[in-house]
Write an enzyme that holds these catalytic residues in place. Sequence first.
Site, PDB file in Angstrom:
ATOM      1  CB  SER A  44      -0.894   0.000   1.251  1.00 17.12           C
ATOM      2  OG  SER A  44      -1.488   1.253   1.460  1.00 17.12           O
ATOM      3  CE1 TYR A  75      -4.338  -2.350   4.557  1.00 14.98           C
ATOM      4  CE2 TYR A  75      -3.597  -0.156   3.915  1.00 14.98           C
ATOM      5  CZ  TYR A  75      -3.980  -1.435   3.567  1.00 14.98           C
ATOM      6  OH  TYR A  75      -4.011  -1.818   2.251  1.00 14.98           O
TER       7      TYR A  75
END
Length: 335
Positions: free
Chosen positions: A127, A152
Amino acid sequence: MSSPILVTGAAGFIGFHVVERLLELGHQVVGVDCFTPYYDVSLKEARFGRLSPRNSFHGERVDLSDPQATRDLFQRHRFERVIHLAAQPGVRFVDPMPYASSNLMGFMNMLEACRHGGIRHLVYASSSSVYGANRKLPFSEHDGTDHPISLYAATKKANEMMAHSYASLFGLPSTGLRFFTVYGPWGRPDMAVYKFTHAIAEGREIQVSNAGKVWRDFTYVDDIVEGVVRLVDKAPAANPDWNAEYPDPATSAAPHRVYNIGNDNPEEVNDLIAIIENALGKKAKRVDVPLPPGDVLETRADVTDLRRDVGFAPSTSLKDGVGRFVAWYREYHGT
């Protein structure tokens, strides 16, 4: 007949589109998902339902955080290539345990299965959030990623390090893909494009962070898929010229690489809202709110390496991409 490609998270937004493209290209695909209720499961079921009738697709419901279930999956099928997209998404901190279960334990189980299954190439989702507190723009794979500001992001950074260790220890070729703000048809309802469109269409208020003075490298899903598909057959090789004294984060002595996949053209959230308003023919009811913890003001992808190695970089304009999304939204919701 060649062995099937495993795609995890096949009922998810990106996974669904990746499976569709692979099927169009004539591949056999095994798609797995465990249908976690992070958002409306009916949307995941609808995606999976579109894939299931295809003769070249075999769908299974598997919880990859279960080591035995993951081992059994690899025993039922002989994979050579794996595209691992299953994960607990979202930079907004709510409950830490799903991140640990899906993104850490699930990824470890996948690495172990790939190691013992003789996988030729593991492609996995990272990501853009791994860049965290980095201020240098555009974000480059050659920059450090030591300051994630969301759990995350920390798990995705951990995934990259775990994959690198398996590449080093066991020669498992793996490629991590840092996705930048993906949107498009069949998208996630918690993401800005879908969330704003849904609220504006229904005449509800939208919460706009930092008065809309936030920039994102919005990347249309078809461009993401093109990058994934081009890379799946380009397993990285070990690099004997890697210099440990002056290491480059984007390269390694081991067969492991990371790539940005982003549009390399940040757009202000205010402009996104205006495009959605024009596409819907309705004005937004705005409420300004502070930038939430875990978010950053701007993202931008340096895609030099992606363009060099696969001859492609995302280029779909936000206006065109949002137009396609809104057309899908109207059809899906019957508005």
